[in-house]
Write a protein that holds these residues in place. Sequence first.
Motif, PDB file in Angstrom:
ATOM      1  N   SER A   1       0.904  -1.339  -0.519  1.00  0.00           N
ATOM      2  CA  SER A   1       0.214   0.152   0.089  1.00  0.00           C
ATOM      3  C   SER A   1       1.085   1.236  -0.319  1.00  0.00           C
ATOM      4  CB  SER A   1      -1.140   0.664   1.049  1.00  0.00           C
ATOM      5  OG  SER A   1      -0.578   0.176   2.062  1.00  0.00           O
ATOM      6  N   GLU A   2       1.918   1.573   1.170  1.00  0.00           N
ATOM      7  CA  GLU A   2       3.049   2.610   0.472  1.00  0.00           C
ATOM      8  C   GLU A   2       3.842   2.354  -0.946  1.00  0.00           C
ATOM      9  OE1 GLU A   2       5.908   1.167   3.462  1.00  0.00           O
ATOM     10  OE2 GLU A   2       4.249   1.109   4.621  1.00  0.00           O
TER      11      GLU A   2
ATOM     12  N   HIS B   1       0.006   3.922  -2.286  1.00  0.00           N
ATOM     13  CA  HIS B   1      -0.307   5.384  -2.184  1.00  0.00           C
ATOM     14  C   HIS B   1       0.280   6.418  -2.311  1.00  0.00           C
ATOM     15  CE1 HIS B   1      -4.239   3.522  -1.924  1.00  0.00           C
ATOM     16  NE2 HIS B   1      -3.894   2.304  -0.962  1.00  0.00           N
TER      17      HIS B   1
ATOM     18  N   THR C   1     -15.564  -2.034   0.733  1.00  0.00           N
ATOM     19  CA  THR C   1     -13.241  -3.016   0.901  1.00  0.00           C
ATOM     20  C   THR C   1     -13.966  -4.118  -0.566  1.00  0.00           C
ATOM     21  OG1 THR C   1     -13.509  -2.748   3.474  1.00  0.00           O
ATOM     22  CG2 THR C   1     -12.917  -5.357   2.037  1.00  0.00           C
TER      23      THR C   1
ATOM     24  N   VAL D   1      -4.851  -1.233   4.971  1.00  0.00           N
ATOM     25  CA  VAL D   1      -4.307  -0.245   5.168  1.00  0.00           C
ATOM     26  C   VAL D   1      -4.634   0.281   6.023  1.00  0.00           C
ATOM     27  CG1 VAL D   1      -3.845   2.639   3.736  1.00  0.00           C
ATOM     28  CG2 VAL D   1      -4.274   0.189   2.714  1.00  0.00           C
ATOM     29  N   TRP D   2      -5.622   0.289   7.172  1.00  0.00           N
ATOM     30  CA  TRP D   2      -5.568   1.050   8.548  1.00  0.00           C
ATOM     31  C   TRP D   2      -5.527   0.742   9.469  1.00  0.00           C
ATOM     32  CZ3 TRP D   2      -8.252  -2.229  10.424  1.00  0.00           C
ATOM     33  CH2 TRP D   2      -9.020  -2.966   9.997  1.00  0.00           C
TER      34      TRP D   2
ATOM     35  N   GLU E   1      -7.511  -2.333   1.660  1.00  0.00           N
ATOM     36  CA  GLU E   1      -9.340  -1.445   1.389  1.00  0.00           C
ATOM     37  C   GLU E   1      -8.050  -0.333   2.203  1.00  0.00           C
ATOM     38  OE1 GLU E   1      -8.934  -3.452   3.764  1.00  0.00           O
ATOM     39  OE2 GLU E   1     -10.314  -3.652   5.537  1.00  0.00           O
ATOM     40  N   ARG E   2      -8.778   1.339   2.019  1.00  0.00           N
ATOM     41  CA  ARG E   2      -8.566   2.303   2.981  1.00  0.00           C
ATOM     42  C   ARG E   2      -9.439   2.664   4.218  1.00  0.00           C
ATOM     43  NH1 ARG E   2      -7.824   6.531  -1.072  1.00  0.00           N
ATOM     44  NH2 ARG E   2     -10.243   5.327  -1.558  1.00  0.00           N
ATOM     45  N   LEU E   3      -9.452   2.981   4.996  1.00  0.00           N
ATOM     46  CA  LEU E   3      -9.791   3.303   5.881  1.00  0.00           C
ATOM     47  C   LEU E   3     -12.058   3.722   5.845  1.00  0.00           C
ATOM     48  CD1 LEU E   3     -11.024   2.669   9.051  1.00  0.00           C
ATOM     49  CD2 LEU E   3     -10.385   5.238   9.566  1.00  0.00           C
ATOM     50  N   GLU E   4     -11.311   4.596   4.663  1.00  0.00           N
ATOM     51  CA  GLU E   4     -13.091   5.426   4.332  1.00  0.00           C
ATOM     52  C   GLU E   4     -13.269   4.346   3.198  1.00  0.00           C
ATOM     53  OE1 GLU E   4      -9.836   6.201   3.656  1.00  0.00           O
ATOM     54  OE2 GLU E   4      -9.503   7.661   2.015  1.00  0.00           O
ATOM     55  N   ASP E   5     -13.054   2.910   2.861  1.00  0.00           N
ATOM     56  CA  ASP E   5     -13.658   2.130   1.760  1.00  0.00           C
ATOM     57  C   ASP E   5     -14.365   1.373   2.670  1.00  0.00           C
ATOM     58  OD1 ASP E   5     -12.039   3.204  -0.793  1.00  0.00           O
ATOM     59  OD2 ASP E   5     -10.193   1.872   0.352  1.00  0.00           O
TER      60      ASP E   5
END
Length: 253
Positions: A97-98, A101, A140, A170-171, A130-134
Amino acid sequence: MRRRMLVVGNWKMHGSIAFAVDLAKTVVDASCNFASMDIAICPPHVLLGVVGTQLGGSEVALGAQTVSEFAEGAYTGETAASMLAELGCKFVIVGHSERRHLFGETNDIVAAKAAMALAAGMTPIICVGERLEDRKNGTTRTVIGEQLRPFMEPPGIDTLRQAVIAYEPVWAIGTGETATPKEAQDVHNFIRSSIAVVDKSISDTIRILYGGSVKPDNAPDLFRMTDIDGSLVGGASLKADDFLLICGSTQPN
Ligand code: PEP
């Protein structure tokens, strides 16, 4: 039947030559206790040579954290898959993810990198998550389905056949937050079922690792889940005791 467990240490951009030699040697010395599982460590590229020397002849595999999507040429700062293979790498992490993103790697770039790794004889570890917002939006599965898309049809499916997947929300990466075993199992099961739709034999055999603040205290419960086949470990892989305890958690009680 249970798939063979795999624990991979992602050292990220940490360490020095002395640190790397010491940590690799400690892991190698303890590795005889873990004959029924696989271990890999992924130091920064410039430390691959010295770490590879320490691992030489042991059961601990060397891995890289990324690879160029190009075979060779005028790509300043990049590292070709052939170069990593020559250094003895057996695994390459792609799509962390790094990388996605912070460095703008798209799903198609990740697929190209995975194919390069495989063509050079290494096993790609394909990261999705997935990111937190997803997660909050309930998307997700959509996000992960899209990240897997290039691997669900030719030529990507041929890469998937010989790859490892790492599910890393990711979170949960480097935050101290971990998906609960049930949350992780749900996504692992979704990934495996999605693959089963296109190829049942791949879905039965592919190893799906969980990553995201895995520590000695949460690893045993995660590893009890049927679709979790090991872990991609960041922070805790920099501490030999913690990393080895996580490896030990894969052994049946
Ligand atoms: C990672 O970077 O792949 C990772 C899982 O990190 P951490 O274990 O520190 O959350």
